[in-house]
Design a protein around this motif. Structure first.
Motif, short mmCIF file in Angstrom:
data_model
loop_
_atom_site.label_atom_id
_atom_site.label_comp_id
_atom_site.label_asym_id
_atom_site.label_seq_id
_atom_site.Cartn_x
_atom_site.Cartn_y
_atom_site.Cartn_z
N SER A 160 62.41 2.55 33.48
CA SER A 160 62.03 1.45 32.59
C SER A 160 60.99 1.89 31.57
O SER A 160 61.10 1.57 30.38
CB SER A 160 61.49 0.29 33.43
N LEU A 161 59.98 2.63 32.00
CA LEU A 161 58.97 3.12 31.05
C LEU A 161 59.57 4.14 30.10
O LEU A 161 59.26 4.16 28.90
CB LEU A 161 57.78 3.71 31.79
N ALA A 162 60.45 5.00 30.59
CA ALA A 162 61.08 6.02 29.75
C ALA A 162 61.94 5.41 28.65
O ALA A 162 62.24 6.09 27.65
CB ALA A 162 61.90 6.98 30.60
N ALA A 163 62.33 4.15 28.80
CA ALA A 163 63.11 3.49 27.75
C ALA A 163 62.29 3.31 26.47
O ALA A 163 62.86 3.08 25.40
CB ALA A 163 63.62 2.14 28.24
N HIS A 164 60.98 3.43 26.56
CA HIS A 164 60.12 3.39 25.37
C HIS A 164 60.09 4.79 24.73
O HIS A 164 59.03 5.39 24.54
CB HIS A 164 58.71 2.94 25.75
N ALA A 165 61.25 5.29 24.41
CA ALA A 165 61.38 6.70 24.04
C ALA A 165 60.70 7.04 22.73
O ALA A 165 60.03 8.08 22.62
CB ALA A 165 62.85 7.08 23.99
N GLN A 166 60.88 6.21 21.70
CA GLN A 166 60.25 6.51 20.42
C GLN A 166 58.73 6.47 20.55
O GLN A 166 58.02 7.34 20.04
CB GLN A 166 60.70 5.52 19.35
N TYR A 167 58.23 5.46 21.23
CA TYR A 167 56.79 5.32 21.41
C TYR A 167 56.21 6.52 22.15
O TYR A 167 55.22 7.13 21.71
CB TYR A 167 56.50 4.03 22.17
#
Length: 210
Positions: A160-167
């Motif tokens: 779930s955290l890795a889905a913030h890939a651009q950030y």
């Protein structure tokens, strides 16, 4: 929470456990995180981060998510913010509210952000002013009164955290996104001796009624 990624940095493993058990979870974010990606214009960063947050929420089983338009990096405990918090609590009627930590910091090296402090204070004030209060209000906090055991949900929290890939790729270009996510989730779900060496997410009970 104030920003996209705030749930994933703290409580995603617990949220995944609750949603798997059939609990209904609603995310409400005060901003779209438009100031959060260095080198990207706010007009582009806000929509990008909203997309990433929706995917993060989906991974842990959260289907209902709301974004407000309070200014990222300039959130203040204003009457307007408290009114928005009051409206959503009244409309959703949750049994439990989970808010961001509003204290000074998680330790000497991890001082809290102003947006977090201001938002947490607004949640508390809005709650206190309600006639019909939800039963519990917690903050995801280092000042622990309650924990949720999350051993079986660490992996999905990392995803779930890795889905913030651009950030994350801009935040630390030298470290792969999944490694960043794993390090953070491992930290916030670390096994604690005072809870039988279980992996837990930690909470502080701030308000209780009934």
């Amino acid at each position: 929470m104030p920003h996209p990624d705030d749930p994933e940095y703290g409580v995603a493993a617990a949220v995944a456990k609750w949603s798997t058990a059939g609990k209904s979870v609603v995310y409400v974010l005060a901003s779209r995180g438009e100031a959060g990606i260095e080198g990207m214009a706010p007009a582009a960063a806000g929509p990008a981060r909203e997309i990433e947050q929706r995917e993060s929420a989906r991974i842990v089983g959260v289907e209902s998510i709301e974004f407000w338009n309070f200014p990222d990096s300039a959130i203040q405990n204003t009457p307007e913010l408290r009114a928005a918090i009051t409206e959503v609590i009244t409309r959703v009627q949750p049994q439990v509210i989970i808010s961001i930590y509003g204290g000074p910091g998680w330790g000497p090296e991890y001082l809290n952000q102003s947006d977090h402090i201001e938002f947490a204070a607004a949640v508390l004030q809005a709650y206190d002013a309600l006639d019909d209060k939800p039963r519990w209000l917690f903050e995801n906090s280092p000042d622990v009164t309650h924990v949720e055991e999350v051993r079986d949900f660490v992996g999905v929290a990392v995803e779930s955290l890795a889905a913030h890939a651009q950030y994350l790729s801009v935040l630390d270009p030298a470290t792969p996104v999944v490694e960043q996510a794993r390090a953070q989730v491992e930290t916030v779900t670390a096994a604690r001796e005072d809870y039988d060496n279980q992996r837990v997410v930690t909470f502080e009970l701030k308000r209780r009624t009934r």
